[in-house]
Write an enzyme that holds these catalytic residues in place. Structure first.
Site, PDB file in Angstrom:
ATOM      1  N   HIS A   1      -0.909   0.576  -8.831  1.00 32.96           N
ATOM      2  CA  HIS A   1      -1.554   1.449  -9.764  1.00 32.96           C
ATOM      3  C   HIS A   1      -0.988   2.819  -9.786  1.00 32.96           C
ATOM      4  O   HIS A   1      -0.488   3.471 -10.810  1.00 32.96           O
ATOM      5  CB  HIS A   1      -3.159   1.563  -9.648  1.00 32.96           C
ATOM      6  N   GLU A   2      -1.030   3.437  -8.527  1.00 31.41           N
ATOM      7  CA  GLU A   2      -0.437   4.750  -8.434  1.00 31.41           C
ATOM      8  C   GLU A   2       1.170   4.732  -8.564  1.00 31.41           C
ATOM      9  O   GLU A   2       1.683   5.680  -9.002  1.00 31.41           O
ATOM     10  CB  GLU A   2      -0.575   5.046  -6.885  1.00 31.41           C
TER      11      GLU A   2
ATOM     12  N   HIS B   1       1.800   4.959 -12.253  1.00 27.26           N
ATOM     13  CA  HIS B   1       1.791   6.297 -12.815  1.00 27.26           C
ATOM     14  C   HIS B   1       3.278   6.886 -12.717  1.00 27.26           C
ATOM     15  O   HIS B   1       3.420   7.613 -13.581  1.00 27.26           O
ATOM     16  CB  HIS B   1       0.740   7.211 -12.133  1.00 27.26           C
TER      17      HIS B   1
HETATM   18 ZN   LIG Z   1      -4.713   6.343 -12.184  1.00 26.93          ZN
END
Ligand SMILES: [Zn+2]
Length: 300
Positions: free
Chosen positions: A164-165, A168
């Protein structure tokens, strides 16, 4: 597993959800990419998934300067950790674990964003009770000890957070947010710098400080969830852990919500969206080469 001792109660003055990281790292180098090519041969290209498309607004903020500013912020964070004896050394078991997982995820990154091929990826573990983790622009990843310990994360769950990170960063959400909030200002100052009028240091400082207070939109979060699940699955980690992770996050909320949760609202909508993504992402996981090495969470 050998656990090198670090102070796990450092007071690192980080604003909630900074989405950036710090450290000396062992992770860069071509080694990563060689492994990736082998692991990813049969899976569909990440670039084919719609979440890999980036906003054109992001182009208003120069990526290389943002990555430089992020690297500076990362160094500062690592330095603070060093001063408090809270930067995990290379032989720390949980840090080795994070680096093993990153080595499986990072090789897929350039499929989504060509810039990632040049990034000097770093993965560090900070001894702090914060429930937090981030990946800054340019591939600077940091996990805080608290997120591993309080949530007793298994490897699949760690991979979903990391995915997820990293998503980004690959989707350049920080760059897009900055372009939308102060694009014109940065553009003017960037132009002045290019013309030799000075101010480049100021620009980096301005971008760096914005990185500390950035919050992403709900649609950024949804995109990062989608891409993060695919990244984790390609790396051989079970995406169903994404759902479990959000349930755990919700359970530790209460009166003192963890830092990560404050910028990553949990709840029914997010979990339902994840459920809906499972039929698409489970076949990717089933085809992926699985990690041979498994690690456990820190002792609770
Ligand atoms: Zn996030």
């Amino acid at each position: 597993m050998k656990q090198a001792m670090i102070n796990t109660d450092a007071d690192i003055p980080l604003p909630p959800l900074a989405h950036r990281s710090s450290c000396r790292c062992a992770l860069h180098g071509r080694r990563l990419f060689t492994g990736a090519l082998l692991a990813g041969a049969a899976a569909p290209a990440l670039a084919q998934i719609p979440e890999c498309k980036r906003s054109t607004a992001a182009s208003l903020v120069p990526a290389d300067q943002l990555e430089q500013a992020a690297a500076q912020q990362y160094r500062q964070l690592l330095q603070q950790a060093v001063e408090q004896r809270a930067l995990a050394p290379a032989d720390n078991g949980q840090l080795r674990r994070l680096r093993v997982i990153a080595q499986r995820i990072v090789p897929f990154a350039p499929e989504c964003n060509e810039r990632a091929r040049q990034w000097k990826w770093e993965v560090n573990l900070i001894g702090s009770k914060q429930v937090n983790a981030f990946c800054m622009p340019g591939g600077k990843i940091a996990f805080f000890y608290g997120i591993l310990q309080k949530l007793q994360l298994d490897d699949d769950e760690v991979a979903m957070i990391m995915g997820h990170e990293v998503a980004h960063a690959l989707l350049e959400h920080a760059r897009e947010r900055m372009a939308k909030s102060t694009g014109t200002n940065l553009l003017l100052r960037g132009g002045a710098a290019l013309l030799g009028l000075g101010g480049l240091g100021d620009l980096a400082a301005q971008m760096g400080s914005q990185l500390l207070t950035l919050t992403f939109s709900r649609s950024d979060e949804s995109e990062a969830d989608a891409l993060g699940l695919v990244l984790g699955a390609r790396a051989g980690y079970n995406p169903r852990a994404g759902i479990r992770l959000w349930q755990k996050m919700g359970a530790v909320g209460g009166s003192a919500p963890p830092e990560w949760l404050s910028t990553h609202p949990s709840g029914e909508t997010r979990i339902r969206e994840m459920e809906e993504r499972m039929p698409g992402v489970m076949p990717v996981y089933e085809e992926a080469a699985k990690p041979r090495q498994r690690f456990g969470p820190p002792k609770g």
